[in-house]
Scaffold this motif. Structure first.
Motif, PDB file in Angstrom:
ATOM      1  N   SER A  65       0.824  -1.197   0.000  1.00 39.89           N
ATOM      2  CA  SER A  65       0.000   0.000   0.000  1.00 39.89           C
ATOM      3  C   SER A  65       0.864   1.256   0.000  1.00 39.89           C
ATOM      4  CB  SER A  65      -0.929   0.005   1.221  1.00 39.89           C
ATOM      5  OG  SER A  65      -1.817   1.103   1.168  1.00 39.89           O
ATOM      6  N   SER A  66       1.977   1.215   0.707  1.00 42.07           N
ATOM      7  CA  SER A  66       2.895   2.361   0.728  1.00 42.07           C
ATOM      8  C   SER A  66       3.570   2.535  -0.633  1.00 42.07           C
ATOM      9  CB  SER A  66       3.937   2.169   1.828  1.00 42.07           C
ATOM     10  OG  SER A  66       3.316   2.060   3.095  1.00 42.07           O
ATOM     11  N   GLU A  67       3.866   1.405  -1.290  1.00 44.36           N
ATOM     12  CA  GLU A  67       4.528   1.482  -2.593  1.00 44.36           C
ATOM     13  C   GLU A  67       3.637   2.151  -3.627  1.00 44.36           C
ATOM     14  OE1 GLU A  67       6.441  -1.618  -5.864  1.00 44.36           O
ATOM     15  OE2 GLU A  67       6.289  -2.216  -3.760  1.00 44.36           O
ATOM     16  N   ILE A  68       2.309   1.982  -3.508  1.00 45.49           N
ATOM     17  CA  ILE A  68       1.386   2.654  -4.428  1.00 45.49           C
ATOM     18  C   ILE A  68       1.580   4.157  -4.353  1.00 45.49           C
ATOM     19  CG2 ILE A  68      -1.066   3.093  -4.918  1.00 45.49           C
ATOM     20  CD1 ILE A  68      -1.623   0.242  -3.858  1.00 45.49           C
ATOM     21  N   GLU A  69       1.935   4.645  -3.181  1.00 45.58           N
ATOM     22  CA  GLU A  69       2.173   6.084  -2.985  1.00 45.58           C
ATOM     23  C   GLU A  69       3.653   6.441  -3.148  1.00 45.58           C
ATOM     24  OE1 GLU A  69      -0.516   7.796  -2.660  1.00 45.58           O
ATOM     25  OE2 GLU A  69      -1.790   6.017  -2.416  1.00 45.58           O
ATOM     26  N   ASN A  70       4.411   5.542  -3.778  1.00 49.09           N
ATOM     27  CA  ASN A  70       5.848   5.747  -4.023  1.00 49.09           C
ATOM     28  C   ASN A  70       6.662   5.858  -2.737  1.00 49.09           C
ATOM     29  OD1 ASN A  70       5.610   5.759  -6.914  1.00 49.09           O
ATOM     30  ND2 ASN A  70       4.746   7.810  -6.754  1.00 49.09           N
ATOM     31  N   ILE A  71       6.199   5.194  -1.682  1.00 43.80           N
ATOM     32  CA  ILE A  71       6.974   5.049  -0.447  1.00 43.80           C
ATOM     33  C   ILE A  71       7.540   3.637  -0.483  1.00 43.80           C
ATOM     34  CG2 ILE A  71       6.896   5.045   2.081  1.00 43.80           C
ATOM     35  CD1 ILE A  71       4.378   6.872   1.778  1.00 43.80           C
ATOM     36  N   VAL A  72       8.791   3.510  -0.886  1.00 48.01           N
ATOM     37  CA  VAL A  72       9.337   2.198  -1.241  1.00 48.01           C
ATOM     38  C   VAL A  72      10.299   1.707  -0.170  1.00 48.01           C
ATOM     39  CG1 VAL A  72      10.605   0.874  -2.963  1.00 48.01           C
ATOM     40  CG2 VAL A  72       9.068   2.714  -3.688  1.00 48.01           C
ATOM     41  N   THR A  73       9.964   0.568   0.399  1.00 40.80           N
ATOM     42  CA  THR A  73      10.845  -0.144   1.307  1.00 40.80           C
ATOM     43  C   THR A  73      10.801  -1.614   0.920  1.00 40.80           C
ATOM     44  OG1 THR A  73      11.381  -0.556   3.636  1.00 40.80           O
ATOM     45  CG2 THR A  73       9.046  -0.483   3.050  1.00 40.80           C
TER      46      THR A  73
END
Length: 359
Positions: A65-73
């Motif tokens: 879900s974070s990756e959808i917002e370009n918060i990549v871990t």
């Protein structure tokens, strides 16, 4: 006529008028999604330790879900820092997503899902108190062209009114299938865009909360955001198509398929976890004294990263005994050890591989 550059203060309440929301193709897709959810629930019940799912799946959901917002871990970083809350900024933000999900789940145990629940979830996500947008000027841009693609409603009182309408729809006493309701409510929440930041992730937490409220999930074990990531362009395209063209059926079908695909994928992952757990437990029992302690084996499969103190506390043994059990499994190759700062972590690499392996 809708104009993407003008605040959509005329956003109509749900349900949309003069549209059959459950034509034959939607009914079929709903049945398929429900079957997949029921299969997932059954697979979860077959695991000897259900904490495996409630620890692991929310972290995977947080990452996606974070990756959808370009918060990549990475999933590895999330599992490594799951107990400490450490890591880089992206990891900390994703861990807050997991906290927000659990916050929402606890909230709906005591009271129905409301706009206040959404604010509580968003505040946990952002790590600060989030209130309804009061300052005008919020615009959504195409990240490539920087053109405005949507202007959400403006005015705190107007937004509160639309959230009240959204609440009434979420809990409406009608014949609409709960999965179709989730799809419509998700669009509406994103279109209202009530907070300055965190709306997308808050909306995806709400999807899970609505499924739990409807009795289609018992715990937050659906890895839904990964299916959205796989069709991220379609997700944004179809959201816009509802606003611009009233393309509700295409949007509903997209969300139903995301639920079906996610439930099936999570079920396969559970099956792989169960095989991995049985295999490691058998080898651990044969190799070490600690491997015959059921509580110890349970700890090894609640998080792929394990600490001596966790084993000592959960198994009611001394630190020395906990350390000897863990080091014994390192000696047999069932675990590896990793120094992170001043702390020694023990890694269940096979379990971690099952959790992070792409499908």
């Amino acid at each position: 006529m809708w104009n993407p550059e003008i605040p959509f203060n005329a956003l109509p309440p749900l349900p949309p008028k003069d549209i059959d929301l459950e034509p034959r193709q939607v009914l079929k897709a709903t049945i398929d999604a429900r079957i997949a959810l029921a299969t997932l629930a059954q697979a979860g019940r077959l695991l000897p330790n259900p904490n495996i799912l409630t620890h692991a799946v929310p972290l995977l959901e947080a990452q996606a879900s974070s990756e959808i917002e370009n918060i990549v871990t990475t999933a590895d970083a999330l599992f490594r820092h799951a107990d400490s809350g450490g890591g880089d900024q992206a990891t900390k933000e994703a861990l807050r997503y997991r906290s927000a999900l659990f916050t929402g789940v606890e909230s709906i145990k005591n009271r129905p899902l409301t706009a206040a629940t959404a604010a509580q979830v968003c505040s946990t996500l952002q790590g600060r108190d989030m209130t309804i947008r009061a300052v005008p000027g919020t615009r959504i841009y195409n990240p490539a062209t920087r053109r405005i693609i949507y202007a959400p409603p403006e005015g705190a009182d107007l937004i509160r009114g639309k959230l009240s309408d959204w609440e009434r729809f979420v809990h409406a006493d009608d014949d609409l299938d709960p999965l179709v309701r989730v799809a419509l409510a998700h669009y509406q929440f994103e279109a209202i865009h009530p907070f300055h930041d965190g709306n997308g992730r808050t909306g995806r937490v709400i999807n899970i909360l609505m499924l739990i409220e409807a009795g289609l999930l018992h715990d937050p074990i659906l890895y839904l955001s990964r299916a959205i990531i796989a069709r991220k362009n379609d997700y944004y395209r179809l959201l816009r198509a509802v606003t611009a063209d009233g393309a509700w059926i295409e949007w509903i079908l997209y969300m139903l398929d995301a639920v079906r695909v996610s439930a099936a994928s999570t079920t396969r992952r559970i099956d792989a976890i169960r095989v991995c757990q049985d295999d490691i437990a058998e080898r651990a029992r044969a190799a070490t004294t600690g491997g015959r302690d059921a509580r110890f084996l349970a700890v090894l499969f609640e998080q792929p990263y394990c600490r001596i103190n966790t084993v000592a506390d959960r198994c009611d043994v001394s630190r020395q005994t906990a350390s000897s059990w863990l080091h014994a499994l390192v000696g047999t190759g069932l675990l590896s050890d990793r120094k992170v700062g001043r702390e020694l972590l023990f890694v269940n690499d096979e379990f971690l591989g099952v959790l992070t392996r792409p499908e």
